[in-house]
Design a protein around this motif. Structure first.
Motif: not given
Ligand code: GDP
Ligand code: MG
Length: 182
Positions: A115-121
């Motif tokens: 859902s949020d590629p920028k914060t995906f770990p």
């Protein structure tokens, strides 16, 4: 009742990277404390699990390995579905395996579609740091750190599945970053 505050959390971790970089070996070292120089391209199970305690949380890491399909980049949808963390592995003695990180990173984002590629770990592991005492490495620590920095400050570890160096530390960081993103 301290037990009431305990929650069991299942975290799905997938391990990606070129064939031969040591993905299966890192998992075997972490989960079974075993290492073999014999090359086995396939394993039987889709995933292995390991339980660990982080603060007041009991975490079950469910670690998914490929069965060698990474050579053809045809990992099924089930492999990516619901991933909580993605470990990108390269061999720091093989330039091409480092160059492939871009592709694996992109492929993960495309297939898992978080859902949020920028914060995906994500986490990056530069494996086989033991070889020749590091004298045969072709990817510098700086080069790897720069890649990680420019892809959203991904944590970076240099590891040896053979010597059991930084393996627990890397998977603990995987669990913590995935947990923090829950
Ligand atoms: P995968 O294809 O990414 O799963 O890679 P494997 O785990 O099958 O490892 C490929 C080969 O590299 C095997 O012969 C392993 O024994 C060897 N290998 C894996 N990790 C290390 C390491 O940290 N150091 C050394 N020297 N060899 C390793
Ligand atoms: Mg493997």
């Amino acid at each position: 009742n301290p037990m009431a505050t305990r929650r069991r959390t299942l975290l799905k971790v997938i391990v990606l990277g070129d064939s031969g970089v040591g993905k299966t070996s890192l998992m075997n070292q972490y989960v079974h404390n075993k290492f073999s120089l014999q090359y086995k391209a396939t394993i039987g199970a889709d995933f292995v699990t390991k339980e660990l305690q982080i603060g007041d949380k009991l975490v079950t890491l469910q670690i998914w390995d490929t069965a060698g399909q990474e050579r053809f980049q045809s990992l099924g949808a089930a492999f990516y579905r619901g991933a909580d963390c993605c470990a990108l592995v390269y061999d720091l003695n093989v330039a091409k395996s480092f160059d492939s990180l871009d592709n694996w990173h992109e492929e993960f984002l495309k297939q898992a579609n978080p859902s949020d590629p920028k914060t995906f770990p994500f986490i990056v592991l530069g494996n086989k740091v033991d070889i020749d005492g590091g004298r045969s490495r072709v990817v510098s620590e700086k080069k790897a750190a720069d890649w990680c920095a420019s892809n959203g400050n991904i944590p970076y570890f240099e590891t040896s599945a053979k010597e059991d160096y930084n393996v627990d530390e890397a998977f603990l960081t995987i669990a913590k970053t995935a947990l923090a993103n829950e």
